[in-house]
Structure formats: C-alpha cells, structure tokens
Enzyme design. Structure first.
Site, PDB file in Angstrom:
ATOM      1  N   ILE A 104      -7.217 -10.055 -11.441  1.00  0.00           N
ATOM      2  CA  ILE A 104      -7.800  -9.606 -12.709  1.00  0.00           C
ATOM      3  C   ILE A 104      -9.286  -9.374 -12.483  1.00  0.00           C
ATOM      4  O   ILE A 104      -9.956 -10.173 -11.816  1.00  0.00           O
ATOM      5  CB  ILE A 104      -7.562 -10.662 -13.810  1.00  0.00           C
ATOM      6  CG1 ILE A 104      -6.058 -10.748 -14.102  1.00  0.00           C
ATOM      7  CG2 ILE A 104      -8.345 -10.327 -15.068  1.00  0.00           C
ATOM      8  CD1 ILE A 104      -5.674 -11.886 -15.016  1.00  0.00           C
ATOM      9  N   HIS A 138       0.827   0.830 -13.186  1.00  0.00           N
ATOM     10  CA  HIS A 138       1.592  -0.346 -13.630  1.00  0.00           C
ATOM     11  C   HIS A 138       3.075   0.020 -13.644  1.00  0.00           C
ATOM     12  O   HIS A 138       3.443   1.089 -14.132  1.00  0.00           O
ATOM     13  CB  HIS A 138       1.126  -0.772 -15.023  1.00  0.00           C
ATOM     14  CG  HIS A 138       1.888  -1.956 -15.546  1.00  0.00           C
ATOM     15  ND1 HIS A 138       1.607  -3.236 -15.137  1.00  0.00           N
ATOM     16  CD2 HIS A 138       2.953  -2.041 -16.393  1.00  0.00           C
ATOM     17  CE1 HIS A 138       2.467  -4.065 -15.722  1.00  0.00           C
ATOM     18  NE2 HIS A 138       3.284  -3.368 -16.496  1.00  0.00           N
ATOM     19  N   GLY A 188       0.777  -1.237   0.000  1.00  0.00           N
ATOM     20  CA  GLY A 188       0.000   0.000   0.000  1.00  0.00           C
ATOM     21  C   GLY A 188       0.810   1.289   0.000  1.00  0.00           C
ATOM     22  O   GLY A 188       0.330   2.321   0.472  1.00  0.00           O
TER      23      GLY A 188
HETATM   24  C1  GRF Z   1       3.363  -1.229  -7.532  1.00  0.00           C
HETATM   25  O1  GRF Z   1       4.654  -1.365  -8.055  1.00  0.00           O
HETATM   26  C2  GRF Z   1       2.340  -1.208  -8.638  1.00  0.00           C
HETATM   27  O2  GRF Z   1       2.791  -0.613  -9.805  1.00  0.00           O
HETATM   28  C3  GRF Z   1       2.084  -2.654  -8.869  1.00  0.00           C
HETATM   29  O3  GRF Z   1       2.112  -3.234  -7.583  1.00  0.00           O
HETATM   30  C4  GRF Z   1       2.940  -2.458  -6.738  1.00  0.00           C
HETATM   31  C5  GRF Z   1       2.139  -2.103  -5.515  1.00  0.00           C
HETATM   32  O4  GRF Z   1       2.929  -1.531  -4.513  1.00  0.00           O
HETATM   33  N1  GRF Z   1       0.852  -2.847  -9.593  1.00  0.00           N
HETATM   34  P1  GRF Z   1       2.270  -0.865  -3.235  1.00  0.00           P
HETATM   35  O5  GRF Z   1       1.345  -1.904  -2.605  1.00  0.00           O
HETATM   36  O6  GRF Z   1       1.538   0.357  -3.647  1.00  0.00           O
HETATM   37  O7  GRF Z   1       3.426  -0.572  -2.334  1.00  0.00           O
END
Ligand code: GRF
Length: 203
Positions: A93, A110, A11
């Site tokens: 998904i 992403h 998070g």
């Molecule tokens: C991030 O790198 C995001 O791009 C990917 O998952 C990760 C989540 O990280 N989809 P966090 O939980 O926000 O620290």
C-alpha cells in the site's frame, strides 16, 4: 512519456507493457525506463534485465516506515525522469504522500471488475461469491485502496470448476491486453484525471 513500473512478483503484466511499448504498430507513446521491485530475485526483475531496462530493488524492510520507503522509490523515479508510474502486481500500500505526488500519472491493474472485489484476494472472493463473470480493471490510484477513476475494464467468464489459479490465468490474459491500452490513453493524453476524480476523455 517515460514510465516507471513497480512490481513485487512474476511480472507478466510488466512483460505485456514491455512488449506493447516496444511494438511501434501499437503507438503506446511510452517507454519503460526503470522497474522497481520491493522484493529481490523475483521473476519480474529478470524480465526487465532481459529487456535491458534499469532495475532497482527497494526493500520495504530497509526503511523505518512507509513514507520513507515510498520516498526512496520517488528518488529513483525522479532520477530516471519518470512521468508515469504503473503498478503491475505491486503488493504494497502506498502512502498518501506518494499517491498525491504522482496523482493523475499513477495507474494500477486490479484483477476484478471494480468496484466489486477490492483487496488482495479478489479471485478467492469472486469464487466464494459464486459470480459467473469477473474480469480486470485499470484505474488511477487514489489514497483509498482500489477506488480510483476507472480507465479500462474487461470481463472474463467464471467457469464452474475454476480454482483461484485457473481464474487468475484467464483474467491475466485480459489484464495483458487492457493494461497497455490504458497506458496508451494516458501517455498519449487521451485521458486526464480531474480534481473531482472524474476522467476527461479527449477524443
Ligand atoms: C495481477 O493479477 C494483478 O492484477 C495483481 O497482481 C497480479 C500480478 O501479476 N495486482 P504479474 O506479476 O503481473 O504476473
């Protein structure tokens, strides 16, 4: 605008959204009203609780299929009067029904420069490809995974001795900057997703 954030893990992106939306000088025009995790006890839930934001755990294993899991999340989002849904490290998904219901108000971050390196192992694939530049993308969510219209991107260098962890850490710093920015564009109606998947920019 009222925002719901879906998470599965640490998070840190959620934290960047909490901090930005609560900083009046950033004029994000959005307030996070609910955080939903498909996994119990993750760090992201603790961040939300600490910030006094309502949290809900919707465990995918409790539902017979994807449609019913997604429908349970929609019930929570609608009850909280959510208008915009942010996927912040949400590792499931989503069904076409969910994506179409929230279309135009559903954004994801992403960890690569899309359309390169789609999928769940972007950093590993970036290192395997040997590219010297990576980055991150905030995009509208489409039924095709990691293919929606691009709202914001940032480039980050790939360094010679990078590991997945070191690259991820560098890319996340950029994610934490552009995710709130993309949310601001949407919440303040500077962008609109058209039926043909293009974005109209109003400024
Ligand atoms: C991030 O790198 C995001 O791009 C990917 O998952 C990760 C989540 O990280 N989809 P966090 O939980 O926000 O620290």
């Amino acid at each position: 605008k009222k925002v719901g954030v879906l998470i599965s893990g640490s998070g840190t992106n959620l934290q960047s959204l909490i901090d930005a939306t609560r900083d009046p000088s950033q004029h994000i025009g959005a307030e996070i009203v609910i955080v939903i995790s498909n996994k119990p006890n993750v760090e992201g839930l603790k961040r939300a609780e600490k910030a006094g934001i309502k949290t809900v755990v919707v465990k995918h294993a409790d539902y017979p299929n994807r449609e019913e899991f997604d429908a349970a999340m929609t019930v929570e989002l609608i009850a909280a009067e959510v208008e915009i849904v942010c996927l912040a490290g949400f590792m499931r998904i989503l069904s076409n029904t969910f994506v179409n219901l929230w279309r135009g108000n559903l954004i994801n971050v992403h960890p690569s420069l899309l359309p390169s390196f789609k999928g769940a192992h972007a950093h590993k694939d970036v290192l395997a490809a040997g590219v010297r530049v990576s980055g991150c993308t905030v995009h509208f969510v489409e039924t095709d995974i990691d293919s929606g219209a691009i709202i914001e991107q940032a480039a980050v260098p790939v360094l010679p001795h990078d590991t997945v962890e070191s690259l991820q850490e560098r890319v996340k710093i950029a994610e934490h900057r552009i995710f709130p920015l993309a949310l601001k564009y949407l919440a303040t109606e500077r962008i609109h997703l058209n039926d043909d998947n293009s974005i109209t920019w109003n400024y």
